[in-house]
Motif scaffolding. Structure first.
Motif, mmCIF file in Angstrom:
data_model
loop_
_atom_site.group_PDB
_atom_site.id
_atom_site.type_symbol
_atom_site.label_atom_id
_atom_site.label_comp_id
_atom_site.label_asym_id
_atom_site.label_seq_id
_atom_site.Cartn_x
_atom_site.Cartn_y
_atom_site.Cartn_z
ATOM 1 N N GLY A 67 13.773 4.618 6.280
ATOM 2 C CA GLY A 67 12.783 3.585 6.079
ATOM 3 C C GLY A 67 12.832 2.471 7.093
ATOM 4 N N ASP A 68 12.104 1.423 6.745
ATOM 5 C CA ASP A 68 11.970 0.229 7.560
ATOM 6 C C ASP A 68 11.946 -0.934 6.578
ATOM 7 N N VAL A 69 12.980 -1.760 6.614
ATOM 8 C CA VAL A 69 13.039 -2.912 5.729
ATOM 9 C C VAL A 69 12.982 -4.155 6.604
ATOM 10 N N VAL A 72 13.863 -3.504 10.202
ATOM 11 C CA VAL A 72 15.195 -2.944 10.448
ATOM 12 C C VAL A 72 15.202 -1.495 9.954
ATOM 13 N N TYR A 74 16.267 1.938 8.399
ATOM 14 C CA TYR A 74 17.062 2.193 7.205
ATOM 15 C C TYR A 74 17.355 3.676 7.146
ATOM 16 N N LYS A 76 20.146 6.347 4.899
ATOM 17 C CA LYS A 76 21.274 6.571 4.000
ATOM 18 C C LYS A 76 21.207 7.989 3.448
ATOM 19 N N TYR A 81 23.173 5.747 -0.998
ATOM 20 C CA TYR A 81 22.151 4.964 -1.687
ATOM 21 C C TYR A 81 22.557 4.699 -3.137
ATOM 22 N N TYR A 125 8.343 -2.765 -2.041
ATOM 23 C CA TYR A 125 8.565 -1.462 -1.411
ATOM 24 C C TYR A 125 7.455 -0.475 -1.736
ATOM 25 N N ASN A 127 7.348 3.550 -1.579
ATOM 26 C CA ASN A 127 8.212 4.725 -1.439
ATOM 27 C C ASN A 127 7.345 5.969 -1.392
ATOM 28 N N THR A 144 11.326 8.074 1.718
ATOM 29 C CA THR A 144 11.018 7.147 2.811
ATOM 30 C C THR A 144 10.473 5.882 2.174
ATOM 31 N N ASN A 147 9.194 -2.031 3.308
ATOM 32 C CA ASN A 147 8.928 -3.280 2.610
ATOM 33 C C ASN A 147 7.692 -3.898 3.237
#
Length: 150
Positions: A67-69, A72, A74, A76, A81, A125, A127, A144, A147
């Protein structure tokens, strides 16, 4: 007169085939209903309560999360997680807002994708959860997330 007889004869034909299909659909849970159940009662509830046992039941052991938070990247494993969820203060215990909803579920044979919106803490989020029907169960095999700020 012939038309009336034909119409009367058509009304007398048994409709069992169609009614039988409807009845069996009601008694057997559809893939969409199974996925909705896992999402609401294992995934959402697990996140909200910080319940790692529920999350472990929802995820395939080798699942990956990307992902992208807030810009940044992401990444895991499911294990990382779930461990992280277990080590944080849950939304339930924090008293912070938590709202989760299923936006859509698409199923094609043994693969499904659910689009979800999860608002918790100060995050919004989205998802995209990929499910696979493995050994008779629907399991999350990929997640995936991003935010999104309003």
């Amino acid at each position: 007169m012939k038309l009336l007889l034909i119409i009367a004869w058509l009304f007398c034909l048994p409709l069992n085939g169609h009614a039988q299909n409807i009845k069996s659909m009601k008694t057997n849970q559809t893939p969409e209903a199974e996925i909705r159940n896992i999402t609401e009662n294992y995934y959402f509830k697990g996140i909200y309560e910080g319940n790692t046992e529920l999350l472990t039941k929802a995820f395939y052991k080798g699942a990956l999360l990307f992902g992208d938070v807030d810009g940044v990247p992401y990444f895991k494993t499911a294990e990382q997680y779930i461990e992280g969820v277990g080590n944080r203060v849950s939304p339930e215990k924090s008293g912070k807002r938590f709202k989760a909803e299923i936006i859509s579920i698409d199923v094609i044979n043994s693969i499904a994708v659910a689009k979800l919106n999860v608002r918790m803490y100060d995050f919004n989020y989205y998802n995209f959860i990929t499910f696979n029907h493995i050994d008779g169960k629907w399991l999350i095999v990929n997640k995936t997330l991003i935010n999104v700020h309003p």
